[in-house]
Write a protein that holds these residues in place. Structure first.
Motif, short mmCIF file in Angstrom:
data_model
loop_
_atom_site.label_atom_id
_atom_site.label_comp_id
_atom_site.label_asym_id
_atom_site.label_seq_id
_atom_site.Cartn_x
_atom_site.Cartn_y
_atom_site.Cartn_z
N HIS A 180 42.50 105.49 51.74
CA HIS A 180 41.10 105.49 51.31
C HIS A 180 40.54 104.08 51.44
O HIS A 180 41.05 103.14 50.83
N THR A 181 39.50 103.94 52.25
CA THR A 181 38.93 102.61 52.52
C THR A 181 37.89 102.25 51.47
O THR A 181 37.34 103.11 50.77
N ASN A 182 37.61 100.95 51.40
CA ASN A 182 36.63 100.49 50.41
C ASN A 182 35.19 100.82 50.81
O ASN A 182 34.26 100.56 50.04
N ASP A 183 34.99 101.38 52.03
CA ASP A 183 33.65 101.86 52.39
C ASP A 183 33.59 103.38 52.39
O ASP A 183 32.72 103.99 53.01
N ALA A 226 38.57 97.23 57.13
CA ALA A 226 38.77 98.03 55.92
C ALA A 226 39.93 99.01 56.09
O ALA A 226 40.59 99.37 55.10
N ASP A 227 40.20 99.45 57.31
CA ASP A 227 41.32 100.37 57.56
C ASP A 227 42.65 99.65 57.33
O ASP A 227 43.58 100.21 56.73
N ALA A 262 43.14 99.28 53.67
CA ALA A 262 43.54 100.53 53.02
C ALA A 262 45.03 100.78 53.21
O ALA A 262 45.72 101.24 52.29
N SER A 291 40.53 111.08 61.22
CA SER A 291 40.07 110.17 60.17
C SER A 291 38.55 110.13 60.14
O SER A 291 37.88 110.25 61.17
N THR A 342 43.07 105.17 62.75
CA THR A 342 41.93 104.37 62.30
C THR A 342 40.67 105.22 62.34
O THR A 342 40.66 106.34 62.87
N ARG A 343 39.62 104.71 61.77
CA ARG A 343 38.38 105.48 61.61
C ARG A 343 37.90 106.13 62.90
O ARG A 343 37.91 105.52 63.97
N GLU A 399 34.73 97.04 61.75
CA GLU A 399 34.86 97.90 60.57
C GLU A 399 36.31 98.26 60.26
O GLU A 399 36.65 98.58 59.13
N GLU A 400 37.18 98.19 61.27
CA GLU A 400 38.60 98.51 61.06
C GLU A 400 39.29 97.53 60.12
O GLU A 400 40.41 97.77 59.67
#
Length: 253
Positions: free
Chosen positions: A33-36, A116-117, A120, A104, A94-95, A113-114
């Motif tokens: 679970h990512t912070n975004d 945050a991945d 996580a 994902s 990854t996202r 943005e990765e």
């Protein structure tokens, strides 16, 4: 194409460890679970009979070019190394990345943005008390290692086929003052960064251990290249288990 999995057990006659062979391990489907606010799907493979001695947190190749958590080196690491080297292997998409495990949330973030991945995944490692984490990046995954790895508590990092497309010189230089060791496997016939160029690009990192692999290619296709890569990983992370056996159960005596 993914090879059909061929699970084997300790009770069978010895088999040669090749593509598709899946050795005994505890395999758990997990979510990160990512912070975004995104949910990333993955798998944790751990040794069946004992606690892991170290953990590989894997970061896959470029998803827009077909990379995902089942990219073959990472899948074979999860299939073999819990049994052969007492390693935990964490893989995830990854996202925006899909695999047979699932898709994902989110969209490809161009390596930005990765961040945050990666965070996580490392939060999951801490929450589960997984020991001695090493980041293992392949191609695009090496960019994430170099850009964001030092934001987390890691024992070290291994780069497979680093293209150095997205990593800035400033981000590279940060590794000079860092305690975690950095190891890079550079294929002789890489599509993006071959040994001569790698020597120049990594000249700013005198502490890096650069391994030039004769005959190697960016995708490490074939059992010989797979074994070389996995042997180098284990020699770095758990040298007591190196070299890896080529049959299961491993021959003794």
């Amino acid at each position: 194409m993914l090879e059909d999995r061929k699970p084997v057990s300790d009770n069978e006659a010895p088999v040669e460890i090749r593509a598709g062979v899946e050795l005994p391990a505890i395999r758990e489907e997990i979510e990160l679970h990512t912070n975004d606010g995104l949910t990333l799907v993955g798998e944790l493979a751990t040794p069946e009979q004992r606690a892991p001695v170290a953990t590989l947190v894997t970061l896959h190749p470029l998803p827009t070019a077909g990379g995902f958590m089942d990219s073959h080196i990472l899948r074979k690491a999860a299939a073999r190394l819990p049994a052969l080297a007492d390693l935990a292997v964490l893989r995830f998409n990854t996202r925006g990345t899909s695999s047979p495990r699932g898709t994902s949330d989110g969209e490809f973030g161009h390596g930005i943005e990765e961040r945050a991945d990666v965070a996580a995944a490392m939060s999951f490692v801490e929450q589960r008390h997984l020991p001695h984490p090493w980041l293992l990046g392949w191609s695009f995954g090496t960019e994430l290692v170099l850009k964001y790895g030092l934001e987390h508590r890691i024992d070290g990092a291994i780069l497979l086929s680093p293209p150095l497309h997205r990593t800035s010189e400033a981000e590279l230089h940060k590794w000079n003052d860092a305690a975690p060791p950095l190891v890079a496997l550079i294929p002789e016939h890489d599509d993006y960064l071959r040994p001569a160029e790698a020597a120049v690009r990594f000249a700013a990192l005198p502490k890096i251990r650069r391994i030039d692999v004769a005959g190697g290619r960016h995708l490490w296709v074939g059992e010989a290249q797979t074994r070389r890569v996995l042997d180098e990983i284990v020699a770095t992370v758990n040298p007591a288990a190196s070299p890896l056996p080529t049959t299961w159960p491993a021959a003794t005596g």
